[in-house]
Design a protein around this motif. Structure first.
Motif, PDB file in Angstrom:
ATOM      1  N   LYS A   1      -1.978  -5.098  16.509  1.00  0.00           N
ATOM      2  CA  LYS A   1      -2.959  -6.171  16.409  1.00  0.00           C
ATOM      3  C   LYS A   1      -3.108  -6.593  14.953  1.00  0.00           C
ATOM      4  O   LYS A   1      -2.907  -5.793  14.045  1.00  0.00           O
ATOM      5  N   ASP A   2      -3.467  -7.829  14.733  1.00  0.00           N
ATOM      6  CA  ASP A   2      -3.755  -8.306  13.384  1.00  0.00           C
ATOM      7  C   ASP A   2      -5.200  -7.980  13.060  1.00  0.00           C
ATOM      8  O   ASP A   2      -6.129  -8.642  13.548  1.00  0.00           O
ATOM      9  N   MET A   3      -5.405  -6.972  12.226  1.00  0.00           N
ATOM     10  CA  MET A   3      -6.751  -6.599  11.811  1.00  0.00           C
ATOM     11  C   MET A   3      -7.177  -7.340  10.554  1.00  0.00           C
ATOM     12  O   MET A   3      -8.339  -7.271  10.163  1.00  0.00           O
ATOM     13  N   PHE A   4      -6.263  -8.030   9.909  1.00  0.00           N
ATOM     14  CA  PHE A   4      -6.618  -8.927   8.812  1.00  0.00           C
ATOM     15  C   PHE A   4      -7.012 -10.271   9.421  1.00  0.00           C
ATOM     16  O   PHE A   4      -6.355 -10.765  10.338  1.00  0.00           O
ATOM     17  N   ILE A   5      -8.067 -10.881   8.912  1.00  0.00           N
ATOM     18  CA  ILE A   5      -8.541 -12.164   9.447  1.00  0.00           C
ATOM     19  C   ILE A   5      -7.481 -13.235   9.224  1.00  0.00           C
ATOM     20  O   ILE A   5      -7.071 -13.502   8.088  1.00  0.00           O
ATOM     21  N   GLN A   6      -7.039 -13.855  10.297  1.00  0.00           N
ATOM     22  CA  GLN A   6      -5.901 -14.779  10.245  1.00  0.00           C
ATOM     23  C   GLN A   6      -6.365 -16.213   9.982  1.00  0.00           C
ATOM     24  O   GLN A   6      -6.243 -17.110  10.816  1.00  0.00           O
ATOM     25  N   GLU A   7      -6.867 -16.426   8.776  1.00  0.00           N
ATOM     26  CA  GLU A   7      -7.303 -17.752   8.356  1.00  0.00           C
ATOM     27  C   GLU A   7      -6.738 -18.052   6.979  1.00  0.00           C
ATOM     28  O   GLU A   7      -6.615 -17.147   6.142  1.00  0.00           O
ATOM     29  N   ALA A   8      -6.434 -19.320   6.730  1.00  0.00           N
ATOM     30  CA  ALA A   8      -5.782 -19.716   5.486  1.00  0.00           C
ATOM     31  C   ALA A   8      -6.585 -19.312   4.261  1.00  0.00           C
ATOM     32  O   ALA A   8      -6.021 -18.839   3.260  1.00  0.00           O
ATOM     33  N   ARG A   9      -7.908 -19.479   4.310  1.00  0.00           N
ATOM     34  CA  ARG A   9      -8.692 -19.155   3.112  1.00  0.00           C
ATOM     35  C   ARG A   9      -8.651 -17.654   2.812  1.00  0.00           C
ATOM     36  O   ARG A   9      -8.716 -17.256   1.635  1.00  0.00           O
ATOM     37  N   TYR A  10      -8.515 -16.818   3.831  1.00  0.00           N
ATOM     38  CA  TYR A  10      -8.379 -15.377   3.598  1.00  0.00           C
ATOM     39  C   TYR A  10      -6.992 -15.042   3.067  1.00  0.00           C
ATOM     40  O   TYR A  10      -6.847 -14.189   2.177  1.00  0.00           O
ATOM     41  N   PHE A  11      -5.968 -15.694   3.594  1.00  0.00           N
ATOM     42  CA  PHE A  11      -4.620 -15.500   3.054  1.00  0.00           C
ATOM     43  C   PHE A  11      -4.566 -15.897   1.582  1.00  0.00           C
ATOM     44  O   PHE A  11      -3.995 -15.185   0.746  1.00  0.00           O
ATOM     45  N   GLU A  12      -5.153 -17.047   1.258  1.00  0.00           N
ATOM     46  CA  GLU A  12      -5.141 -17.522  -0.129  1.00  0.00           C
ATOM     47  C   GLU A  12      -5.885 -16.549  -1.049  1.00  0.00           C
ATOM     48  O   GLU A  12      -5.418 -16.234  -2.154  1.00  0.00           O
ATOM     49  N   ALA A  13      -7.036 -16.072  -0.581  1.00  0.00           N
ATOM     50  CA  ALA A  13      -7.816 -15.151  -1.405  1.00  0.00           C
ATOM     51  C   ALA A  13      -7.087 -13.825  -1.601  1.00  0.00           C
ATOM     52  O   ALA A  13      -7.094 -13.251  -2.698  1.00  0.00           O
ATOM     53  N   TYR A  14      -6.445 -13.347  -0.545  1.00  0.00           N
ATOM     54  CA  TYR A  14      -5.758 -12.057  -0.644  1.00  0.00           C
ATOM     55  C   TYR A  14      -4.521 -12.165  -1.547  1.00  0.00           C
ATOM     56  O   TYR A  14      -4.236 -11.261  -2.334  1.00  0.00           O
ATOM     57  N   ALA A  15      -3.810 -13.266  -1.469  1.00  0.00           N
ATOM     58  CA  ALA A  15      -2.676 -13.482  -2.377  1.00  0.00           C
ATOM     59  C   ALA A  15      -3.149 -13.538  -3.823  1.00  0.00           C
ATOM     60  O   ALA A  15      -2.495 -13.001  -4.730  1.00  0.00           O
ATOM     61  N   LEU A  16      -4.301 -14.159  -4.053  1.00  0.00           N
ATOM     62  CA  LEU A  16      -4.873 -14.193  -5.393  1.00  0.00           C
ATOM     63  C   LEU A  16      -5.288 -12.795  -5.840  1.00  0.00           C
ATOM     64  O   LEU A  16      -5.147 -12.437  -7.021  1.00  0.00           O
ATOM     65  N   TYR A  17      -5.775 -11.991  -4.916  1.00  0.00           N
ATOM     66  CA  TYR A  17      -6.129 -10.599  -5.182  1.00  0.00           C
ATOM     67  C   TYR A  17      -4.914  -9.827  -5.708  1.00  0.00           C
ATOM     68  O   TYR A  17      -4.996  -9.094  -6.698  1.00  0.00           O
ATOM     69  N   PHE A  18      -3.764  -9.995  -5.060  1.00  0.00           N
ATOM     70  CA  PHE A  18      -2.518  -9.388  -5.532  1.00  0.00           C
ATOM     71  C   PHE A  18      -2.197  -9.864  -6.953  1.00  0.00           C
ATOM     72  O   PHE A  18      -1.827  -9.075  -7.815  1.00  0.00           O
ATOM     73  N   ARG A  19      -2.323 -11.155  -7.162  1.00  0.00           N
ATOM     74  CA  ARG A  19      -1.970 -11.700  -8.473  1.00  0.00           C
ATOM     75  C   ARG A  19      -2.862 -11.122  -9.568  1.00  0.00           C
ATOM     76  O   ARG A  19      -2.377 -10.764 -10.649  1.00  0.00           O
ATOM     77  N   LYS A  20      -4.158 -11.032  -9.302  1.00  0.00           N
ATOM     78  CA  LYS A  20      -5.062 -10.488 -10.310  1.00  0.00           C
ATOM     79  C   LYS A  20      -4.756  -9.014 -10.575  1.00  0.00           C
ATOM     80  O   LYS A  20      -4.902  -8.532 -11.712  1.00  0.00           O
ATOM     81  N   PHE A  21      -4.325  -8.298  -9.552  1.00  0.00           N
ATOM     82  CA  PHE A  21      -3.882  -6.920  -9.748  1.00  0.00           C
ATOM     83  C   PHE A  21      -2.690  -6.876 -10.700  1.00  0.00           C
ATOM     84  O   PHE A  21      -2.677  -6.092 -11.672  1.00  0.00           O
ATOM     85  N   VAL A  22      -1.688  -7.691 -10.432  1.00  0.00           N
ATOM     86  CA  VAL A  22      -0.485  -7.713 -11.274  1.00  0.00           C
ATOM     87  C   VAL A  22      -0.841  -8.102 -12.705  1.00  0.00           C
ATOM     88  O   VAL A  22      -0.382  -7.472 -13.680  1.00  0.00           O
ATOM     89  N   GLU A  23      -1.649  -9.144 -12.854  1.00  0.00           N
ATOM     90  CA  GLU A  23      -2.014  -9.605 -14.198  1.00  0.00           C
ATOM     91  C   GLU A  23      -2.890  -8.587 -14.920  1.00  0.00           C
ATOM     92  O   GLU A  23      -2.760  -8.392 -16.134  1.00  0.00           O
ATOM     93  N   GLY A  24      -3.775  -7.927 -14.186  1.00  0.00           N
ATOM     94  CA  GLY A  24      -4.621  -6.918 -14.802  1.00  0.00           C
ATOM     95  C   GLY A  24      -3.822  -5.736 -15.319  1.00  0.00           C
ATOM     96  O   GLY A  24      -4.096  -5.217 -16.412  1.00  0.00           O
ATOM     97  N   TYR A  25      -2.836  -5.312 -14.562  1.00  0.00           N
ATOM     98  CA  TYR A  25      -1.978  -4.231 -15.029  1.00  0.00           C
ATOM     99  C   TYR A  25      -1.124  -4.678 -16.218  1.00  0.00           C
ATOM    100  O   TYR A  25      -0.885  -3.903 -17.156  1.00  0.00           O
ATOM    101  N   ALA A  26      -0.662  -5.919 -16.199  1.00  0.00           N
ATOM    102  CA  ALA A  26       0.118  -6.421 -17.330  1.00  0.00           C
ATOM    103  C   ALA A  26      -0.713  -6.405 -18.612  1.00  0.00           C
ATOM    104  O   ALA A  26      -0.203  -6.084 -19.700  1.00  0.00           O
ATOM    105  N   GLN A  27      -1.991  -6.732 -18.486  1.00  0.00           N
ATOM    106  CA  GLN A  27      -2.877  -6.688 -19.653  1.00  0.00           C
ATOM    107  C   GLN A  27      -3.040  -5.271 -20.186  1.00  0.00           C
ATOM    108  O   GLN A  27      -3.367  -5.070 -21.354  1.00  0.00           O
ATOM    109  N   ARG A  28      -2.805  -4.299 -19.358  1.00  0.00           N
ATOM    110  CA  ARG A  28      -2.889  -2.891 -19.749  1.00  0.00           C
ATOM    111  C   ARG A  28      -1.533  -2.336 -20.168  1.00  0.00           C
ATOM    112  O   ARG A  28      -1.374  -1.131 -20.344  1.00  0.00           O
ATOM    113  N   GLY A  29      -0.546  -3.222 -20.306  1.00  0.00           N
ATOM    114  CA  GLY A  29       0.784  -2.802 -20.741  1.00  0.00           C
ATOM    115  C   GLY A  29       1.625  -2.191 -19.656  1.00  0.00           C
ATOM    116  O   GLY A  29       2.597  -1.478 -19.936  1.00  0.00           O
TER     117      GLY A  29
END
Length: 494
Positions: A220-248
């Motif tokens: 089953k899809d336990m993640f909410i299957q809506e575009a705004r949630y997909f967009e927010a979660y993809a941004l969440y990944f990006r902020k993770f990547v950028e935050g780690y990059a800032q830490r070297g």
């Protein structure tokens, strides 16, 4: 193009190989000895239950190969399979918590043995969770503010306590350490059940607080299957990547979900292949913008159709650069590798065991490594780097580790899995290619690789309870001979 390991031994194959001189390296027995002769040198290291990582008193010998009936294994250097990207493990909060109990000099020595090139395990390609996993000290995500689709409250500071220091300690030993990441659970407000877990806790573990109406299920899809949630979660990944990059700390790749088809009492989130196909284009666009690869995974089921269903969607397929496979997913690799020979395959997590860290499981670890690498995996990752003695996770599952720390005394123990893993990772370099072997004598319990410098690495398990002579034919005329100790793992470098 990568090849699949589908060759079968036949009389024609054998005679053709002999006629062509395509017999490559031979194995040795025992412990790590170096035998130099007029025809070459063999480095040999051997591990038994009571004597790990030893150099044998009696070295392997190098002679002349004249009769294929007087050899056990032929190494076929011209038949090559996947290129190896590396070996690694996962950075978990509990691991660094345990290692902090060691005196600083001992901890530095452990990190050197794990990561420094040429020192020990040579770990070069590792994984970390995005948020909490089952070996976090407690549940957390980087944004538990419901409805924060702009990620204004994204906060990476929890990782500064354990994960970032752990990775930096590894980077000091290996500055070129490569990292990829995946979540175990999204923020709870992005999930259908509003909870980090999918099922109640194990009967013997503390309750995780999941209510009956919040129980999820595989398929089953336990993640909410809506575009705004997909967009927010993809941004969440990006902020993770950028935050780690800032830490070297550079993240080279991400996977959208750990074990997307498993409902667990610890952080987890089930997706269908169709749900992942809907999300991946959102994630792919964000990762493209920050120069990070996207792998499908992690696949923990032996059903390649789960992956093919996603790859059949062009908008998702365009972003997928590889696949992470673990646990029962090893049964799917031969089919995936056959259908997509240019797709990179990572073994993304070794089965975690039961916390006993015994020789029996170390033998099973070898079986897993052999199966995944023969199936076409280009990277192999262990799970826990370190745990406190007993290895019990925050959610009540005792698991194995490369080493354990006695939290009372501040001393550590190197476990049998460490030595078995080292038989491959210490000698098989990034860029090595797995090569084919032939045997008419039933010597199949081995792997062979050609390193970028031309050296041949052969790893063999003598699973018998008595010493085993072994003769390996190499090239156009060499024969390497050794007698492997009973119940031993051996690496020969030719």
């Amino acid at each position: 193009m990568a090849k699949t390991d589908t060759q079968t031994i036949s009389r024609r194959t054998l005679l053709k190989a002999v006629a062509a001189g395509g017999v490559m390296s031979t194995l040795g027995a025992g412990t790590a000895a170096v035998a130099a002769t007029a025809t070459g040198a063999v480095e040999w290291v051997s591990s038994t239950r009571g004597a790990p990582w030893r150099r044998p008193a009696r070295a392997a010998t190098v002679g002349t190969f004249e009769n294929f009936l007087k050899m056990d294994v032929m190494l076929l250097e011209d038949t090559r399979f996947q290129t190896i990207e590396g070996f690694g493990a996962c950075f978990n909060e509990v691991g660094w918590y345990a290692l902090q109990r060691l005196p600083s000099a001992a901890r530095d020595a452990v990190m050197r043995e794990l990561f420094a090139p040429g020192a020990g395990l040579n770990l070069n390609l590792c994984r970390l969770p995005i948020g909490a996993n089952d070996f976090a000290r407690s549940w957390y995500s980087y944004n538990e503010t419901a409805g924060d689709f702009a990620m204004d409250h994204f906060d990476l500071s929890r990782d500064d306590q354990m994960q970032v220091p752990f990775i930096r300690a590894a980077q000091r030993q290996r500055p070129d350490l490569k990292l990829w990441a995946s979540p175990w659970s999204p923020p709870t407000w992005m999930k259908q059940n509003g909870h980090y877990a999918m099922v109640p806790s194990f009967p013997w573990a503390p309750p995780n607080g999941l209510k009956p109406e919040q129980v999820g299920a595989s398929g089953k899809d336990m993640f909410i299957q809506e575009a705004r949630y997909f967009e927010a979660y993809a941004l969440y990944f990006r902020k993770f990547v950028e935050g780690y990059a800032q830490r070297g700390i550079k993240i080279s790749a991400v996977m959208p979900q750990n074990e997307f088809n498993s409902a667990q009492p610890f952080p987890s989130c089930c997706w269908t292949p169709e749900g992942l196909a809907r999300f991946i284009p959102y994630l792919g666009r964000q990762m493209d913008d920050v120069g990070v690869e996207l792998f499908f995974g992690t696949l923990e089921r032996g059903d390649p159709a789960m992956f093919e269903a996603v790859l059949a969607q062009p908008e998702a397929a365009r972003y997928i650069k590889g696949i992470g496979v673990q646990w029962a997913g090893r049964r799917a690799i031969p089919f995936i590798h056959q259908a997509h020979p240019d797709l990179r395959v990572y073994q993304s997590e070794q089965e975690c065991g039961d916390g006993k860290n015994d020789w029996r499981f170390a033998r099973y670890t070898w079986t897993l490594m052999k199966d995944f690498l023969r199936a076409g995996a280009s990277a192999y990752l262990y799970w826990n780097i370190a745990t406190p003695n007993g290895g019990v996770s925050t959610w009540g599952w005792a698991q194995n580790a490369l080493l354990c720390v006695d939290m009372a005394t501040g001393r550590h123990t190197v476990n049998p899995d460490f030595h078995v893993f080292k038989h491959l990772s210490h000698y098989v370099r990034p860029g090595a290619q797995r090569i084919d072997t032939l045997s008419i004598s039933g010597f199949e319990n081995l792997l062979a690789f050609r390193n970028p410098d031309g050296r041949i690495v052969v790893i063999v398990h003598n699973d018998m309870n008595e010493p085993q002579p072994l003769r390996i034919a190499i090239g156009t005329g060499k024969l390497v001979s050794a007698t492997l100790p009973a119940d031993s793992f051996n690496t020969l470098v030719i």
